[in-house]
Design an enzyme around this catalytic site. Structure first.
Site, short mmCIF file in Angstrom:
data_model
loop_
_atom_site.label_atom_id
_atom_site.label_comp_id
_atom_site.label_asym_id
_atom_site.label_seq_id
_atom_site.Cartn_x
_atom_site.Cartn_y
_atom_site.Cartn_z
CD GLU A 457 -2.57 -1.33 1.96
OE1 GLU A 457 -3.99 -1.78 2.06
OE2 GLU A 457 -2.96 -0.53 3.27
CD GLU A 554 -4.94 -5.79 2.35
OE1 GLU A 554 -5.24 -4.63 2.68
OE2 GLU A 554 -3.74 -5.80 2.62
#
Length: 879
Positions: A457, A554
């Site tokens: 991320e 995710e």
């Protein structure tokens, strides 16, 4: 004290001589704190927290509020020391090294009171030359500095500009500046885990002595030559040659089952030397490839590599070799802008089904072989084929990857950087370079690893401006990002491992990210790469809120772990949803409220006058909500694999967040701390089934898609049944004509306006009826029975309290639960408390009077114990 001595022998014509000696320093060490006021024995491998607990000086660190009570442990500077006698004659050896496989984290090392080196990276392997300081009787000290204090010092010293984030959100109750230390990032806290920045020697430590030369590293990669249609094996061996003269000899590589034996002549010059061998496997030999779980066998071949060197020195290595190819396919898709993002294993497109792996414990010495196998077996038992080893944890131990190889679990391997920007001063980059080069050498021989990813991320954090960086300063951070992940990590991967793809981040736009200069304006695009998606406000039963992306790596929803898991680390005053303990254990801002909000959209919340009953019912309901939400989202991704709708689709991966828990707390996990299956994991067993019917509504029309992960086409029928909530007999049933379900596709099998379905089934309304459906052939069930709610269960008409009884019997090591219900029961949950094991199914919709469920215990247990612990709950019990 137990001595560990490994004697490696080399055979020569005149007799037997020792090639090298390895003496392990595992076992008992002495530990003392910074001012010397506390001294205690401690195990290596291990950490300070574990040593304090084992000596009765602290409670279980996970009990109640001990993550705060024991913060002092991480803030002190501890010293590990040991005195030992080496059980061989040191003077006979040309080179003696101290090898530290894993030091956690910042330490100065003294050997016989001489400083021989320092460590600053939990993920690196350290080797120190102690030839000139080692004696028969020795002392060793590792003087640790608190990683928390070190990280703060490093951040303060970085004066040119801030490197955010400084600290975690207050709700996480964590420590600051974790991005300045090469340590398990989540050990400073996360939104599902506690803050326990450990100190200690967490892997093996040993003395190695050798003459002539020593094999430091041995790794290999199978390579498939498409043009020649044959397999080759690249073997790389790294030597330390201490002889003053060149060392000659030969290498014999043997893979008996592939009828392969090849001999090579080598000559090693003094110094550090690398030997690269290229082994050809005859195309006349059939090589069985390694396949992911559900797609084929995990065939491996035993290989021996024997170095016969001058002076009668023989060095032999044994390994298991697996052959497989992996390709990341990024190519144009007809009817859609952007590029595909999917994996081919051995040339076959594979839909990646699975979850995200975090460390199994804050204290790695607690992670046993038995626990690893339990967790990973639960992965394949739930029809998963993939785990993403997330970048905020650790590079897992060798056994983890060996089990993934054996079980057919593909691994998406992040490098250990997560949710932060990082410094790029030379000292930090040097440490990262050593870490990455070592981990590539250590791990690249595993077929289970199918991709390297630079971080978790961080591209999105930078480009979506999570840390509120001014626009004028952004180029500084983009430069740092490219320096770390592209100019360093990517270059190391390209040089060290050509057998699998690399991407810079997750989520990322893959090839589009590269084209945009390694950072994309929108790294979470539905048209490229992978996405992470979380939404706790929108109704999770509405599939239209989910991204029709190429790959979902995710996504997820929180729930609480079972009461039997929480009970071990709490006391009676903690057992309510709004207790101090419940609020303390929730590390995600607003998490408890979000769970109740999402549950309240479709379920009546518990209203019992008994606080403990309300707490248990609430726990149950959060698990129901989580399971149903993730089911809806995952089924959406699976049915999107073959279609483009509004230019979006061709989804080829669904990895929900997260598989396992690091402690006993609310989280996104489907396996509780210790391995107990939540309702979500039982649901995963069904929604990841290789053949699955998926039902959903669009514009008041009910559809059923057939989803197949199989390699072959199969002939079958679809059965659709409708039940009223008030009757165990179906009010209507329809069986389709026989059809062929193509392998590797998702297609529409059934379509009917809801109004027609209700009219066809007599007195049905949305509120009074529920739909179930399954795939079969010749009366044999081919898929799980799936279901579709026509309205929220809280609006159900005719639903009455179900009386469910169970008769328990035993057949060998398995227990049989014969269930009988008085009424239709949604979300039937069978629980046997703390007895370790799993059921064949759980959390199911019971629409028939009887049902048989099996229980597989993980430890020896008795029928009497099960009967005493057994409890059954359904949604009707809290209404």
């Amino acid at each position: 004290m137990r001595l560990h001595l490994l004697l490696l022998l080399a055979l020569c014509g005149a007799g037997t001589t020792a090639a090298e000696l390895s003496y392990s320093l595992r076992g008992n060490w002495s530990i003392c704190n910074g001012n010397g006021s506390l001294e205690l024995p401690g195990a290596v491998p291990g950490c300070v927290h574990s040593a304090l607990f084992q000596q009765g000086l602290i409670q279980d660190s996970y009990y109640r509020f001990n993550d705060l009570n024991y913060r002092w442990v991480s803030l002190d500077n501890w010293t590990y020391s040991k005195e030992f006698k080496i059980p061989f004659e040191i003077s006979k050896w040309q080179k003696v090294n101290l090898i530290l496989e894993g030091v956690d984290t910042v330490s100065k090392i003294l050997f016989n009171e001489v400083t021989i080196g320092e460590t600053d990276n939990m993920f690196n392997r350290y080797s120190f030359d102690i030839t000139n300081v080692v004696r028969d009787v020795n002392s060793i000290e590792l003087r640790f500095q608190s990683a928390v204090l070190y990280a703060a010092q490093q951040s303060k010293a970085h004066t040119r500009y801030q490197v955010p984030p400084d600290c975690p959100p207050l709700v996480q109750k964590g420590e600051c500046h974790v991005n300045f230390v090469r340590k398990e990032q989540c050990s400073f806290s996360w939104d599902w885990g506690p803050s326990f920045p450990t100190q200690g020697i967490w892997k093996d430590v040993r003395i190695e002595a050798y003459n002539i030369c020593h094999l430091n590293y041995f790794t290999f990669s199978p390579i498939y030559d498409k043009s020649a249609q044959e397999w080759n094996l690249e073997i790389e061996s790294t030597f330390d040659v201490v002889s003053s003269k060149p060392v000659g000899g030969q290498v014999i590589v043997a893979i008996p089952k592939l009828q392969t034996q090849q001999t090579y002549n080598i000559e090693l010059q003094p110094g550090k030397r690398i030997v690269e061998l290229f082994v050809n496997i005859s195309k006349n030999i059939t090589v069985e490839t390694w396949w992911p779980h559900g797609h084929g066998n995990q065939t491996g071949y035993n290989m021996t590599v024997l170095f016969e060197l001058d002076g009668g020195l023989n060095i032999e290595k044994s390994a298991k070799v697996y052959f497989r190819t992996v390709e990341l396919i990024e190519e144009p898709i007809k009817g859609s802008p952007g590029l595909s993002f999917y994996f081919k294993i051995n040339g076959f497109p594979i839909f990646l089904k699975g979850s995200n792996w975090i460390p199994a414990d804050s204290f790695q010495d607690r992670v046993t072989s038995e626990l690893l196998r339990l967790l990973l077996q639960s992965v394949v038992d739930a029809n998963m084929n993939t785990l993403r080893v997330w970048g905020g944890g650790i590079y897992e131990q060798d056994e983890f990857y060996e089990l993934c190889d054996e079980l057919g679990i593909m691994v998406w391997q992040d490098f250990m950087f997560a949710c932060a920007l990082y410094p790029t001063d030379q000292g930090f980059l040097d440490s990262v370079t050593a870490e990455v080069a070592y981990q590539i050498k250590r791990l690249k021989s595993h077929p289970s690893i199918i991709i390297w990813s630079g971080n978790n991320e961080n591209e999105e954090a930078l480009m979506m401006n999570w840390y509120h960086i001014s626009f004028t300063d952004r180029p500084i951070y983009i430069k740092d990002y490219v320096t770390l992940y592209v100019k360093n990590i990517r270059e190391l991967v390209l040089a060290g491992d050509k057998s699998r793809p690399f991407i810079t981040s997750s989520p990322t736009n893959g090839a589009e990210t590269v084209a945009e200069g390694w950072v994309s304006q929108n790294p979470n695009s539905n048209y490229f790469g992978d996405v992470h998606f979380y939404d706790y406000i929108s109704d999770c039963w509405n599939w239209k809120v989910f991204p029709k992306a190429r790959f979902a790596s995710e996504y997820g929803y929180q729930s609480w772990p079972s009461f039997s898991t929480l009970e071990k680390v709490s006391s009676t005053e903690d057992w309510s949803f709004n207790s101090k303990f419940s609020l303390h254990r929730q590390h995600h801002e607003g998490g408890n409220k979000q769970m109740l909000y999402q549950a309240g959209l479709h379920f009546k919340l518990p209203q019992s006058t008994d606080p403990l009953r309300t707490f248990k019912d609430t726990i149950y309901l959060t698990q129901v909500m989580q399971a149903q939400c993730v089911k809806t989202e995952t089924e959406f991704y699976r049915r999107s694999r073959s279609e483009i709708v509004d230019q979006q689709g061709h989804t080829m991966g669904a990895l929900y967040w997260q598989l396992n828990d690091i402690w006993q707390a609310p989280s996104w996990a489907s396996l509780e701390y210790g391995g107990k299956w939540k309702m979500l994991h039982y649901f995963a067993q069904n929604f990841f089934a290789p053949l699955l019917p998926v039902g959903f509504e669009n514009e008041n029309t009910f559809y059923i898609y057939g989803v197949s992960d199989l390699h072959s086409d199969y002939s079958m029928t679809l059965t659709v049944r409708v039940h009223t909530w008030s009757s165990l007999e179906p009010v209507c049933s329809r069986v389709t004509e026989r059809f062929v379900m193509k392998g590797g596709e998702a297609v529409c099998l059934y379509e009917e306006p809801v109004s027609e379905l209700l009219r066809r089934c007599g007195n049905c309304t949305r509120e009074s009826c529920v739909v179930s459906f399954y795939l079969s052939a010749d009366h044999e069930l081919l898929s799980p029975t799936n279901y579709h709610f026509l309205s929220s269960p809280k609006e159900a008409v005719g639903l009455c309290k179900a009386q469910i009884t169970a008769i328990i019997s035993q057949q060998g090591d398995v227990f049989v639960f014969d269930l009988e219900t008085s009424a239709v029961a949604p979300f039937v949950w069978l629980d046997v408390g703390s007895i370790p094991g799993r059921f064949s199914d759980n959390g199911f919709l019971m629409t028939e009077k009887t049902r048989t469920i099996l229980f597989y215990p993980w430890e020896p247990t008795s029928k009497n114990e099960l009967e005493r612990s057994f409890h059954v709950t359904s949604l009707t019990d809290i209404y």
